[in-house]
Motif scaffolding. Structure first.
Motif, PDB file in Angstrom:
ATOM      1  N   LEU A   1       0.781  -0.921   0.258  1.00  0.00           N
ATOM      2  CA  LEU A   1       0.227   0.122  -0.212  1.00  0.00           C
ATOM      3  C   LEU A   1       1.187   1.507   0.248  1.00  0.00           C
ATOM      4  O   LEU A   1       0.422   2.563  -0.185  1.00  0.00           O
ATOM      5  CB  LEU A   1      -1.481  -0.295   1.521  1.00  0.00           C
ATOM      6  CG  LEU A   1      -2.085  -0.783   0.804  1.00  0.00           C
ATOM      7  CD1 LEU A   1      -3.027  -1.062   2.930  1.00  0.00           C
ATOM      8  CD2 LEU A   1      -2.785  -1.118  -0.062  1.00  0.00           C
ATOM      9  N   GLY A   2       2.492   1.096   0.346  1.00  0.00           N
ATOM     10  CA  GLY A   2       3.076   2.575   0.827  1.00  0.00           C
ATOM     11  C   GLY A   2       3.745   2.167   1.563  1.00  0.00           C
ATOM     12  O   GLY A   2       4.288   0.808   2.555  1.00  0.00           O
ATOM     13  N   VAL A   3       4.596   3.456   1.555  1.00  0.00           N
ATOM     14  CA  VAL A   3       6.387   3.446   2.527  1.00  0.00           C
ATOM     15  C   VAL A   3       6.238   4.710   2.950  1.00  0.00           C
ATOM     16  O   VAL A   3       5.728   5.840   2.190  1.00  0.00           O
ATOM     17  CB  VAL A   3       7.540   2.511   2.098  1.00  0.00           C
ATOM     18  CG1 VAL A   3       7.913   3.501   1.336  1.00  0.00           C
ATOM     19  CG2 VAL A   3       8.421   2.609   3.209  1.00  0.00           C
ATOM     20  N   GLU A   4       6.969   4.550   4.185  1.00  0.00           N
ATOM     21  CA  GLU A   4       7.461   6.052   4.587  1.00  0.00           C
ATOM     22  C   GLU A   4       8.867   5.646   5.684  1.00  0.00           C
ATOM     23  O   GLU A   4       8.602   4.543   6.295  1.00  0.00           O
ATOM     24  CB  GLU A   4       6.563   6.806   5.637  1.00  0.00           C
ATOM     25  CG  GLU A   4       5.049   6.990   5.206  1.00  0.00           C
ATOM     26  CD  GLU A   4       4.737   7.191   6.392  1.00  0.00           C
ATOM     27  OE1 GLU A   4       3.172   7.960   5.737  1.00  0.00           O
ATOM     28  OE2 GLU A   4       3.846   6.573   7.352  1.00  0.00           O
ATOM     29  N   SER A   5       9.469   7.064   5.285  1.00  0.00           N
ATOM     30  CA  SER A   5      11.270   6.036   5.664  1.00  0.00           C
ATOM     31  C   SER A   5      11.883   7.318   6.024  1.00  0.00           C
ATOM     32  O   SER A   5      11.620   8.887   5.685  1.00  0.00           O
ATOM     33  CB  SER A   5      11.856   5.714   4.433  1.00  0.00           C
ATOM     34  OG  SER A   5      12.554   5.157   4.581  1.00  0.00           O
ATOM     35  N   ALA A   6      12.139   7.203   7.441  1.00  0.00           N
ATOM     36  CA  ALA A   6      13.366   8.018   7.475  1.00  0.00           C
ATOM     37  C   ALA A   6      14.554   7.999   8.423  1.00  0.00           C
ATOM     38  O   ALA A   6      15.118   6.515   9.223  1.00  0.00           O
ATOM     39  CB  ALA A   6      12.559   9.010   8.884  1.00  0.00           C
ATOM     40  N   ARG A   7      15.627   8.506   8.701  1.00  0.00           N
ATOM     41  CA  ARG A   7      16.792   8.125   8.835  1.00  0.00           C
ATOM     42  C   ARG A   7      17.534   9.528   9.253  1.00  0.00           C
ATOM     43  O   ARG A   7      17.614  10.311   9.097  1.00  0.00           O
ATOM     44  CB  ARG A   7      18.262   7.194   7.783  1.00  0.00           C
ATOM     45  CG  ARG A   7      19.077   7.019   8.877  1.00  0.00           C
ATOM     46  CD  ARG A   7      19.635   5.523   7.848  1.00  0.00           C
ATOM     47  NE  ARG A   7      19.560   4.535   7.586  1.00  0.00           N
ATOM     48  CZ  ARG A   7      19.163   3.569   8.875  1.00  0.00           C
ATOM     49  NH1 ARG A   7      20.147   4.367  10.599  1.00  0.00           N
ATOM     50  NH2 ARG A   7      18.741   2.185   9.211  1.00  0.00           N
ATOM     51  N   GLU A   8      17.921   9.205  11.008  1.00  0.00           N
ATOM     52  CA  GLU A   8      18.696  10.030  11.454  1.00  0.00           C
ATOM     53  C   GLU A   8      19.902   9.294  12.395  1.00  0.00           C
ATOM     54  O   GLU A   8      20.115   8.296  11.451  1.00  0.00           O
ATOM     55  CB  GLU A   8      18.879  11.170  12.294  1.00  0.00           C
ATOM     56  CG  GLU A   8      17.998  12.217  11.384  1.00  0.00           C
ATOM     57  CD  GLU A   8      18.948  13.008  11.255  1.00  0.00           C
ATOM     58  OE1 GLU A   8      20.055  13.346  11.850  1.00  0.00           O
ATOM     59  OE2 GLU A   8      18.616  14.013   9.594  1.00  0.00           O
ATOM     60  N   GLN A   9      20.087   9.462  13.635  1.00  0.00           N
ATOM     61  CA  GLN A   9      21.369   8.225  14.160  1.00  0.00           C
ATOM     62  C   GLN A   9      19.940   6.736  13.883  1.00  0.00           C
ATOM     63  O   GLN A   9      20.687   5.416  14.304  1.00  0.00           O
ATOM     64  CB  GLN A   9      21.077   8.657  15.756  1.00  0.00           C
ATOM     65  CG  GLN A   9      22.035   9.654  15.789  1.00  0.00           C
ATOM     66  CD  GLN A   9      21.206  11.119  15.351  1.00  0.00           C
ATOM     67  OE1 GLN A   9      20.594  10.648  15.483  1.00  0.00           O
ATOM     68  NE2 GLN A   9      21.755  12.285  15.947  1.00  0.00           N
ATOM     69  N   VAL A  10      18.895   6.585  14.234  1.00  0.00           N
ATOM     70  CA  VAL A  10      17.768   5.902  14.170  1.00  0.00           C
ATOM     71  C   VAL A  10      17.495   5.865  12.779  1.00  0.00           C
ATOM     72  O   VAL A  10      16.249   6.901  12.716  1.00  0.00           O
ATOM     73  CB  VAL A  10      16.390   5.203  15.379  1.00  0.00           C
ATOM     74  CG1 VAL A  10      16.009   4.395  15.075  1.00  0.00           C
ATOM     75  CG2 VAL A  10      17.340   5.408  16.412  1.00  0.00           C
TER      76      VAL A  10
END
Length: 115
Positions: free
Chosen positions: A49-58
């Motif tokens: 159906l979809g995706v969301e993503s983020a990256r910093e330290q985690v």
């Protein structure tokens, strides 16, 4: 990246939370290539159906699926199995996968957000 346009609940979310292993630039390039391949491959899966993503330290990636069966098929996809193996061998110090049923969702979108 945008916020995923999901259907009316219920549906499922797979939350993949990770801590990357500190490594070389070459490993970062290989990781980025594999991450892009996984996004493309997941999008071809029935029930995606979809995706969301983020990256910093985690790093946090949330993918959305129509059913638990669709999630199980994705987990066993041959390209995804290779990515899982490489992740354990080279890219991650720690990761967690959490699977949730979304019972309700709501949001806000500013009408002039693109201006």
């Amino acid at each position: 990246m945008t916020i995923a346009a999901t259907p009316a609940a219920p549906y499922y979310a797979v939350i993949f939370t990770s801590l990357r292993h500190a490594d070389t630039d070459a490993a970062d390039d290989a990781y980025a290539t594999m991450a892009a391949l996984m996004l493309h491959s997941a999008a071809r899966q029935q029930g995606y159906l979809g995706v969301e993503s983020a990256r910093e330290q985690v790093g946090i990636t949330v993918s959305y699926w129509s059913s638990l069966e669709a999630i199980a098929r994705w987990k066993q996809d041959s390209e995804h199995l290779l990515a899982q193996q490489l992740g354990r061998q080279h890219w991650y110090d720690h990761y967690m996968v959490r699977i949730c049923r979304v019972e309700r969702d709501y949001g806000f979108a500013r009408a002039d957000a693109s201006a």
